[in-house]
Design an enzyme around this catalytic site. Structure first.
Site, PDB file in Angstrom:
ATOM      1  N   PRO A   2      14.930 -12.719  -6.562  1.00 23.95           N
ATOM      2  CA  PRO A   2      14.826 -12.149  -7.901  1.00 23.95           C
ATOM      3  C   PRO A   2      13.383 -11.716  -8.183  1.00 23.95           C
ATOM      4  O   PRO A   2      12.438 -12.451  -7.890  1.00 23.95           O
ATOM      5  CB  PRO A   2      15.233 -13.296  -8.825  1.00 23.95           C
ATOM      6  CG  PRO A   2      16.037 -14.217  -7.969  1.00 23.95           C
ATOM      7  CD  PRO A   2      15.448 -14.094  -6.593  1.00 23.95           C
ATOM      8  N   LYS A  35      18.784 -19.443  -8.098  1.00 27.93           N
ATOM      9  CA  LYS A  35      18.185 -19.193  -6.784  1.00 27.93           C
ATOM     10  C   LYS A  35      16.893 -19.998  -6.682  1.00 27.93           C
ATOM     11  O   LYS A  35      16.274 -20.323  -7.691  1.00 27.93           O
ATOM     12  CB  LYS A  35      17.901 -17.699  -6.613  1.00 27.93           C
ATOM     13  CG  LYS A  35      19.173 -16.862  -6.703  1.00 27.93           C
ATOM     14  CD  LYS A  35      19.134 -15.706  -5.771  1.00 27.93           C
ATOM     15  CE  LYS A  35      20.461 -14.951  -5.888  1.00 27.93           C
ATOM     16  NZ  LYS A  35      20.593 -13.951  -4.893  1.00 27.93           N
TER      17      LYS A  35
END
Length: 116
Positions: A2, A35
């Site tokens: 990300p 994540k």
């Protein structure tokens, strides 16, 4: 992987603790998307000439890119969390902040000399 890129017209001077913004934003993105933070990248550019709604009052624009992990519910949570950080740290009201979400394929993002 990300990645959150944000730019604002608010100057990032001695009054703004940039490191705090980066760390708080990184943790929020990792926790909400689910994540590892070790893959999260945050980029913050301040003092960018920007106009929103005909006004140069504090404003910001962000783009969040991720390989999976995004969707309507997650995007809503991210939008709320990131807007809160910008409001608290940079005094950018949530109504003066846009964010664009990109859910990309693994082959559309490079890392470590290859793609994911």
């Amino acid at each position: 992987m990300p990645t959150f890129n944000v730019q604002t017209n608010v100057p990032l001077d001695d009054c703004v603790l940039v490191s705090d913004i980066l760390k708080q934003t990184s943790k929020a993105v990792a926790n909400i998307i689910g994540k590892p933070e070790s893959y999260v990248m945050i980029s913050l550019r301040g003092g960018v000439p920007m106009l929103f709604g005909g006004s140069e009052d504090p404003t910001a624009y962000g783009e969040l890119i991720s390989i999976g992990g995004l969707g309507p519910e997650i995007n809503e949570q991210l939008s709320a969390a990131l807007a809160e950080i910008l409001q608290m740290k940079l005094l950018v009201p949530p109504a003066r902040f846009y964010i664009k979400f990109y859910d990309v394929k693994m082959t559309d993002f490079g890392w470590n000399g290859a793609t994911f």
